[in-house]
Design a protein around this motif. Structure first.
Motif, mmCIF file in Angstrom:
data_model
loop_
_atom_site.group_PDB
_atom_site.id
_atom_site.type_symbol
_atom_site.label_atom_id
_atom_site.label_comp_id
_atom_site.label_asym_id
_atom_site.label_seq_id
_atom_site.Cartn_x
_atom_site.Cartn_y
_atom_site.Cartn_z
ATOM 1 N N LEU A 186 0.979 -1.113 -0.075
ATOM 2 C CA LEU A 186 -0.095 -0.052 -0.065
ATOM 3 C C LEU A 186 0.859 1.268 0.128
ATOM 4 O O LEU A 186 2.073 1.293 0.655
ATOM 5 C CB LEU A 186 -0.826 0.064 1.173
ATOM 6 N N MET A 187 0.495 2.243 -0.705
ATOM 7 C CA MET A 187 1.511 3.516 -0.560
ATOM 8 C C MET A 187 0.205 4.663 -0.844
ATOM 9 O O MET A 187 -0.787 4.867 -1.486
ATOM 10 C CB MET A 187 2.173 3.574 -1.877
ATOM 11 N N THR A 188 0.587 5.843 0.199
ATOM 12 C CA THR A 188 -0.097 6.854 0.056
ATOM 13 C C THR A 188 0.624 8.134 -0.615
ATOM 14 O O THR A 188 1.675 8.415 -0.370
ATOM 15 C CB THR A 188 -0.277 7.414 1.559
ATOM 16 N N VAL A 189 -0.384 8.829 -1.198
ATOM 17 C CA VAL A 189 0.284 10.029 -1.878
ATOM 18 C C VAL A 189 -0.945 11.147 -1.785
ATOM 19 O O VAL A 189 -2.083 10.816 -1.314
ATOM 20 C CB VAL A 189 0.496 9.712 -3.467
ATOM 21 N N SER A 190 -0.527 12.608 -1.789
ATOM 22 C CA SER A 190 -1.403 13.585 -1.579
ATOM 23 C C SER A 190 -0.953 14.533 -2.740
ATOM 24 O O SER A 190 -0.008 14.643 -3.217
ATOM 25 C CB SER A 190 -1.147 14.108 -0.258
ATOM 26 N N ALA A 191 -2.294 15.326 -3.090
ATOM 27 C CA ALA A 191 -1.898 16.618 -4.246
ATOM 28 C C ALA A 191 -1.253 17.616 -3.780
ATOM 29 O O ALA A 191 -0.744 18.345 -4.479
ATOM 30 C CB ALA A 191 -3.629 16.792 -4.644
ATOM 31 N N HIS A 192 -1.494 18.074 -2.548
ATOM 32 C CA HIS A 192 -1.393 19.511 -2.362
ATOM 33 C C HIS A 192 0.522 19.830 -2.011
ATOM 34 O O HIS A 192 0.939 20.828 -1.819
ATOM 35 C CB HIS A 192 -2.073 20.116 -1.004
ATOM 36 N N LYS A 193 1.234 18.507 -1.874
ATOM 37 C CA LYS A 193 2.443 18.765 -1.948
ATOM 38 C C LYS A 193 3.223 18.776 -3.123
ATOM 39 O O LYS A 193 4.219 19.297 -3.307
ATOM 40 C CB LYS A 193 3.105 17.416 -1.204
ATOM 41 N N LEU A 194 2.244 18.782 -4.300
ATOM 42 C CA LEU A 194 2.930 18.988 -5.512
ATOM 43 C C LEU A 194 2.532 20.137 -6.113
ATOM 44 O O LEU A 194 2.805 20.471 -7.385
ATOM 45 C CB LEU A 194 2.526 17.827 -6.464
ATOM 46 N N GLY A 195 1.716 21.036 -5.800
ATOM 47 C CA GLY A 195 1.127 22.102 -6.135
ATOM 48 C C GLY A 195 -0.241 21.906 -6.758
ATOM 49 O O GLY A 195 -0.952 22.579 -7.638
ATOM 50 N N LEU A 203 -5.015 6.174 -1.659
ATOM 51 C CA LEU A 203 -3.976 5.099 -1.420
ATOM 52 C C LEU A 203 -4.205 4.141 -2.690
ATOM 53 O O LEU A 203 -4.966 3.820 -3.249
ATOM 54 C CB LEU A 203 -5.084 4.414 -0.382
ATOM 55 N N LEU A 204 -2.909 3.662 -2.830
ATOM 56 C CA LEU A 204 -2.749 2.884 -3.822
ATOM 57 C C LEU A 204 -2.268 1.402 -3.311
ATOM 58 O O LEU A 204 -1.588 1.322 -2.353
ATOM 59 C CB LEU A 204 -1.431 3.377 -4.876
ATOM 60 N N THR A 205 -2.648 0.330 -3.982
ATOM 61 C CA THR A 205 -2.770 -1.102 -3.561
ATOM 62 C C THR A 205 -1.999 -2.021 -4.458
ATOM 63 O O THR A 205 -2.015 -1.494 -5.799
ATOM 64 C CB THR A 205 -3.888 -1.460 -2.937
ATOM 65 N N ARG A 206 -1.394 -2.839 -3.943
ATOM 66 C CA ARG A 206 -0.985 -3.902 -4.977
ATOM 67 C C ARG A 206 -2.528 -4.748 -5.401
ATOM 68 O O ARG A 206 -3.403 -4.770 -4.753
ATOM 69 C CB ARG A 206 0.001 -4.990 -4.281
ATOM 70 N N PRO A 207 -2.059 -5.486 -6.474
ATOM 71 C CA PRO A 207 -3.267 -6.301 -7.028
ATOM 72 C C PRO A 207 -3.705 -7.247 -6.088
ATOM 73 O O PRO A 207 -3.152 -7.944 -5.504
ATOM 74 C CB PRO A 207 -2.760 -6.875 -8.472
ATOM 75 N N GLY A 208 -5.185 -7.466 -6.076
ATOM 76 C CA GLY A 208 -5.784 -8.211 -5.540
ATOM 77 C C GLY A 208 -5.893 -7.916 -3.865
ATOM 78 O O GLY A 208 -6.497 -8.780 -3.011
ATOM 79 N N LEU A 209 -5.474 -6.990 -3.265
ATOM 80 C CA LEU A 209 -5.351 -6.545 -1.947
ATOM 81 C C LEU A 209 -6.638 -5.887 -1.565
ATOM 82 O O LEU A 209 -7.227 -5.372 -1.894
ATOM 83 C CB LEU A 209 -4.315 -5.854 -1.462
ATOM 84 N N ALA A 210 -7.573 -6.611 -0.415
ATOM 85 C CA ALA A 210 -8.761 -6.369 0.058
ATOM 86 C C ALA A 210 -8.618 -5.279 1.005
ATOM 87 O O ALA A 210 -7.670 -5.135 1.978
ATOM 88 C CB ALA A 210 -9.497 -7.611 0.550
ATOM 89 N N VAL A 211 -9.279 -3.893 0.614
ATOM 90 C CA VAL A 211 -9.368 -2.885 1.419
ATOM 91 C C VAL A 211 -10.680 -2.629 2.038
ATOM 92 O O VAL A 211 -11.531 -2.362 1.356
ATOM 93 C CB VAL A 211 -8.543 -1.527 0.972
ATOM 94 N N PRO A 212 -10.760 -2.846 3.391
ATOM 95 C CA PRO A 212 -12.363 -2.648 3.792
ATOM 96 C C PRO A 212 -12.524 -1.037 4.059
ATOM 97 O O PRO A 212 -11.702 -0.290 4.362
ATOM 98 C CB PRO A 212 -12.204 -3.150 5.498
ATOM 99 N N ALA A 213 -13.692 -0.775 3.823
ATOM 100 C CA ALA A 213 -14.255 0.711 3.628
ATOM 101 C C ALA A 213 -14.165 1.269 5.136
ATOM 102 O O ALA A 213 -14.643 0.651 6.062
ATOM 103 C CB ALA A 213 -15.716 0.791 3.192
ATOM 104 N N ARG A 214 -13.552 2.329 5.405
ATOM 105 C CA ARG A 214 -13.973 3.036 6.662
ATOM 106 C C ARG A 214 -15.211 3.789 6.374
ATOM 107 O O ARG A 214 -15.898 4.265 7.287
ATOM 108 C CB ARG A 214 -12.760 3.787 6.705
ATOM 109 N N LEU A 215 -15.475 4.608 5.139
ATOM 110 C CA LEU A 215 -16.532 5.452 4.933
ATOM 111 C C LEU A 215 -17.538 4.662 4.077
ATOM 112 O O LEU A 215 -17.171 3.979 3.137
ATOM 113 C CB LEU A 215 -16.302 6.675 4.215
ATOM 114 N N ARG A 216 -18.682 4.389 4.541
ATOM 115 C CA ARG A 216 -19.553 3.410 3.794
ATOM 116 C C ARG A 216 -21.240 4.202 3.534
ATOM 117 O O ARG A 216 -21.268 5.264 4.120
ATOM 118 C CB ARG A 216 -20.122 2.406 5.100
ATOM 119 N N GLY A 217 -21.592 3.765 2.500
ATOM 120 C CA GLY A 217 -22.869 4.364 2.116
ATOM 121 C C GLY A 217 -22.924 4.762 0.498
ATOM 122 O O GLY A 217 -23.871 5.395 0.173
ATOM 123 N N GLY A 218 -22.136 3.979 -0.080
ATOM 124 C CA GLY A 218 -22.107 4.059 -1.442
ATOM 125 C C GLY A 218 -20.983 3.427 -2.090
ATOM 126 O O GLY A 218 -20.325 2.536 -1.654
#
Length: 383
Positions: A186-195, A203-218
């Motif tokens: 898993l790897m985290t990136v953010s927009a505002h450090k780049l301008g 959040l970027l993941t490797r293929p096939g890795l399950a990531v459970p939702a923290r925010l639900r409803g859609g």
């Protein structure tokens, strides 16, 4: 006479939004349509979303389906930690607050005086605790120290642990910041450090890795992150990535060398933290024993120069750096300031900083005259 313009050298906190990004954000804000809608307007919005996803995928080596857009690095880090699913978590002692506070029960991995993870201790903790997840940042946000992620990833694979890398400070500043090259899960990136626009990350993941939702409803983001997409921010993120210059790391390295050489010429009262370690090109941590960081930041601000003391995530408070404390600096952990460069930085900003810093420390401001030779002016550095 008009006052000199202020100098901004706090890009590790946030970079000014690039003009091209402002234009792109405005363009998308003027659109009508929810990317989840099936009518023509929704389909047009969906194209913007997926075009941005393709840009990020190409830049990071993640597949389009392995990208989860979030509200920023903090949410992405929190989401990554949820993958442990109740298993043991191991984090370095110098992580960002968004990791340390999201996993307060996690085992802490010590670092040496250069701020580098102790690989021998990592191997012992992996064997003893059998953690489900290890989280180590690529580039420290206070010192700029670059971790040996390849070695850490190798240790994690042998132990069967997942590896999360917070790459917020490395993406766009170092070469090879890609999931397929770092060997992380898993790897985290953010927009505002780049301008790019604040409030957008992924959040970027490797293929096939399950990531459970923290925010639900859609069903957005493959049901891993519910909520209407911040389309303008995501489009702005993609535009900031498009504007990245492969020569930028070298340009920033030249500017940082100029800054640190200028500080060294003032004498030995101030030193550069982790100067012997591999560091990202845009961050310099300057430690002046006996001079509290808070007072240095305030005085530089009064002189028209914006810098910081550590991370900008403490509600405006300035305290002793947990990063410098973990590196064994003791009382000096409260005496470090961070000067950070970015796309809008040039020689003018660096030299204005040096003048203000010299004046603050009671030293002649014209260091070129003091030494009889000019400051370094590498050809890669642009004004």
């Amino acid at each position: 006479m008009p006052a000199e313009p202020r100098i901004y050298l706090d890009h590790a906190a946030t970079s000014p939004v690039r003009p091209e990004v402002v234009a792109r954000v405005a363009e998308v804000l003027a659109m009508v349509g929810n990317p989840s809608s099936v009518h023509a307007e929704g389909r047009a919005a969906r194209r913007v979303l997926e075009d941005a996803r393709a840009v990020l995928a190409e830049a990071t080596g993640a597949g389009p389906d392995e990208i989860i857009f979030t509200s920023g690095g903090t949410e992405a880090n929190d989401l990554a930690l949820s993958v442990a699913a109740g298993g043991a978590v191991l984090v370095s002692a110098i992580e960002h607050a968004s990791v340390l506070e999201a996993a307060p029960e996690a085992l802490r991995l010590p670092v040496d005086r250069n701020g580098l993870v102790d690989l021998a201790v990592l191997e012992r903790l992996l064997a003893a605790a059998r953690p489900a997840l290890v989280s180590v940042m690529l580039v420290n946000n206070e010192t700029g120290v670059v971790q040996d992620i390849a070695a850490i990833a190798s240790c994690c694979r042998k132990a069967g642990a997942l590896l999360h890398v917070d790459a917020v400070q490395g993406f766009g500043k170092l070469e090879g910041v890609r999931v397929d090259r770092l060997g992380c899960d898993l790897m985290t990136v953010s927009a505002h450090k780049l301008g790019g626009p604040p409030g957008t990350g992924a959040l970027l993941t490797r293929p096939g890795l399950a990531v459970p939702a923290r925010l639900r409803g859609g069903g957005q983001e493959g049901r891993r992150r519910a909520g209407t997409h911040h389309l303008a921010g995501i489009a702005g993120f993609a535009e900031a990535i498009r504007r990245l210059d492969p020569a930028e790391p070298g340009r920033l390295e030249g500017l940082r060398a100029r800054l640190e050489e200028g500080v060294r010429r003032l004498g030995d009262a101030t030193w550069v933290a982790a100067a012997r370690a591999a560091r990202a090109p845009h961050i310099a941590c300057l430690v002046t024993p006996g001079r509290p960081a808070e007072m240095q930041v305030i005085r530089m601000d009064l002189a028209g120069v914006a810098i910081s003391a550590g991370a900008a995530c403490s509600s405006g408070k300035v305290a002793a750096s947990h990063v410098l404390a973990a590196m064994g600096l003791g009382a000096d952990a409260g005496c470090g300031i961070r000067v950070s460069l970015g796309w809008s930085s040039g020689i003018t900003e660096v030299d204005r900083f040096l003048q203000a810093f010299a004046a603050q420390h009671g030293t002649a401001s014209n260091m070129s005259n003091r030494t009889g030779s000019p400051l370094p002016n590498p050809s890669a550095v642009a004004t």
